[in-house]
Design a protein around this motif. Structure first.
Motif, short mmCIF file in Angstrom:
data_model
loop_
_atom_site.label_atom_id
_atom_site.label_comp_id
_atom_site.label_asym_id
_atom_site.label_seq_id
_atom_site.Cartn_x
_atom_site.Cartn_y
_atom_site.Cartn_z
N LEU A 160 38.91 50.71 46.39
CA LEU A 160 40.31 49.37 46.42
C LEU A 160 40.38 47.78 46.99
N GLY A 161 39.45 47.94 47.84
CA GLY A 161 39.68 46.76 48.64
C GLY A 161 38.72 46.31 48.95
N LEU A 162 37.44 47.91 49.10
CA LEU A 162 36.32 47.30 48.86
C LEU A 162 35.67 46.68 47.49
N ILE A 163 36.37 46.74 46.65
CA ILE A 163 36.20 46.32 44.99
C ILE A 163 37.19 44.82 44.61
N ALA A 164 38.12 44.40 45.66
CA ALA A 164 38.54 43.88 45.61
C ALA A 164 37.97 42.48 46.34
N GLY A 165 37.33 42.83 47.34
CA GLY A 165 36.08 41.73 48.29
C GLY A 165 34.99 41.28 47.98
N VAL A 166 34.27 42.32 47.38
CA VAL A 166 33.66 42.08 46.41
C VAL A 166 33.27 41.21 45.17
N ILE A 167 34.70 41.42 44.54
CA ILE A 167 35.03 40.18 43.16
C ILE A 167 35.60 38.85 44.40
N ALA A 168 36.25 39.05 45.27
CA ALA A 168 36.51 37.94 46.13
C ALA A 168 35.47 37.43 46.22
N SER A 169 34.96 37.57 47.18
CA SER A 169 33.59 36.93 47.23
C SER A 169 32.65 36.28 46.30
N LYS A 170 32.28 37.39 45.00
CA LYS A 170 31.41 36.75 44.00
C LYS A 170 31.94 35.47 43.50
N GLN A 171 33.39 35.38 43.03
CA GLN A 171 34.00 34.40 42.50
C GLN A 171 33.84 33.32 43.13
N GLN A 172 33.77 31.85 42.55
CA GLN A 172 33.46 30.39 42.74
C GLN A 172 34.95 29.73 42.25
N ARG A 173 35.68 30.45 41.70
CA ARG A 173 36.74 29.13 41.47
C ARG A 173 37.85 29.35 42.29
N ILE A 174 38.49 29.85 42.56
CA ILE A 174 39.41 30.05 43.15
C ILE A 174 39.34 30.11 44.86
N PRO A 175 39.85 29.18 45.29
CA PRO A 175 39.62 28.54 47.06
C PRO A 175 40.25 29.31 47.92
N ARG A 176 39.16 29.91 49.27
CA ARG A 176 39.19 30.96 50.10
C ARG A 176 40.99 31.52 50.22
N LEU A 177 41.71 30.31 50.51
CA LEU A 177 42.72 30.30 51.26
C LEU A 177 43.78 31.24 50.02
N PRO A 178 43.68 31.09 49.20
CA PRO A 178 44.55 31.87 47.76
C PRO A 178 43.86 32.70 47.22
N VAL A 179 42.42 33.23 48.05
CA VAL A 179 41.88 34.47 47.57
C VAL A 179 43.05 35.08 48.77
N HIS A 180 43.34 34.74 49.66
CA HIS A 180 42.98 35.77 51.16
C HIS A 180 44.79 36.09 50.97
N LEU A 181 45.62 34.77 50.78
CA LEU A 181 46.52 35.26 49.95
C LEU A 181 47.27 36.02 49.55
N ILE A 182 46.26 36.37 48.28
CA ILE A 182 46.26 37.19 47.25
C ILE A 182 46.24 38.79 48.04
N ALA A 183 44.95 38.55 48.69
CA ALA A 183 44.29 40.13 49.46
C ALA A 183 45.56 40.93 49.57
N ILE A 184 45.60 39.96 51.07
CA ILE A 184 46.89 40.29 51.56
C ILE A 184 47.92 41.02 50.97
N PHE A 185 48.52 39.95 49.69
CA PHE A 185 49.82 40.71 48.47
C PHE A 185 49.25 42.14 47.99
#
Length: 236
Positions: A85-110
């Motif tokens: 699940l972490g790998l899938i989330a990381g690939v999706i987060a790294s490929k998307q361009q709409r959401i800034p980095r900080l909110p993406v990382h906060l969502i990942a931590i949550f």
């Protein structure tokens, strides 16, 4: 009277059938309807190629398997799903361009904390999240008071959350920041710490890790050289 009405009805029906505008309009409408049908095409792929994803998964899982081999606590088998699940989330987060980095990382931590909580509750308390929450509260109270927390479920919770974040950050470093060496170093630190606590027979994890890391770095170096060559040729 009835014959006249019947003849009029027959003539009207004949005109409708023989009217080219009616038939042509119907065909045109059908053609337009067919041409307006939306076509859904799903393309699943990675710009860097599936080989890089396979090597990334090999690097991360060789580290996670070593953690499972050490057996710090019970039920470490849940790390297999959490890492995926972490790998899938990381690939999706790294490929998307709409959401800034900080909110993406906060969502990942949550997500890491939520998945770890769910997995730990299922492993130790049969899915009773209230019991796990109570155990965590007691553990924090004991630690704050200066005592020693010995609840294995809490350690499983932290290990699971860190496993998710390790997989997520590895995918992010590889596909977003384009830093394969940094990804390799992060996993190597975890791998070496755990290898120092297992038998020498588990050195196979290190061998697999080194081979996958070498192939992955080589793959990205070839991509970089190809881009540089292309830019040079265009500039000339």
């Amino acid at each position: 009277m009835q014959d006249a009405m019947r003849d009029a009805g027959v003539d009207r029906l004949a005109k409708i059938i023989s009217d080219p505008r009616s038939s042509g309009g119907g065909v045109g409408k059908n053609n337009n309807a067919q041409s307006r049908k939306p076509s859904f095409r799903i393309h699943i792929g990675i710009e860097e190629g599936w080989f890089s994803l396979i090597m990334l998964a090999t690097v991360v899982y060789s580290t996670i398997w070593c953690v499972q081999a050490v057996g710090w606590v019970d039920h470490l088998n849940i790390l297999t799903l959490t890492t995926l699940l972490g790998l899938i989330a990381g690939v999706i987060a790294s490929k998307q361009q709409r959401i800034p980095r900080l909110p993406v990382h906060l969502i990942a931590i949550f997500l890491a904390l939520l998945i770890a909580f769910w997995q730990t509750a299922g492993a130790y308390y049969g899915g009773a999240t209230a019991m796990l929450a109570h155990g965590m509260h007691q553990w924090f109270v004991t630690v704050i008071a200066g005592g020693t927390g010995e609840d294995d479920s809490i350690f499983l919770f932290f290990i699971t959350a860190l496993g998710f974040l390790l997989a997520y950050s590895s995918a992010w470093l590889l596909y977003r920041t384009r830093s394969p060496w940094l990804m390799v170093v992060a996993n190597a630190v975890v791998l070496l710490i755990n290898l120092s606590n297992v038998d020498t027979g588990y050195i196979v994890f290190l061998v697999v890790f080194l081979m996958a890391s070498l192939l992955l770095v080589l793959r990205f170096n070839l991509d970089v050289r190809g881009c540089v060559t292309l830019m040079t040729s265009v500039g000339m």
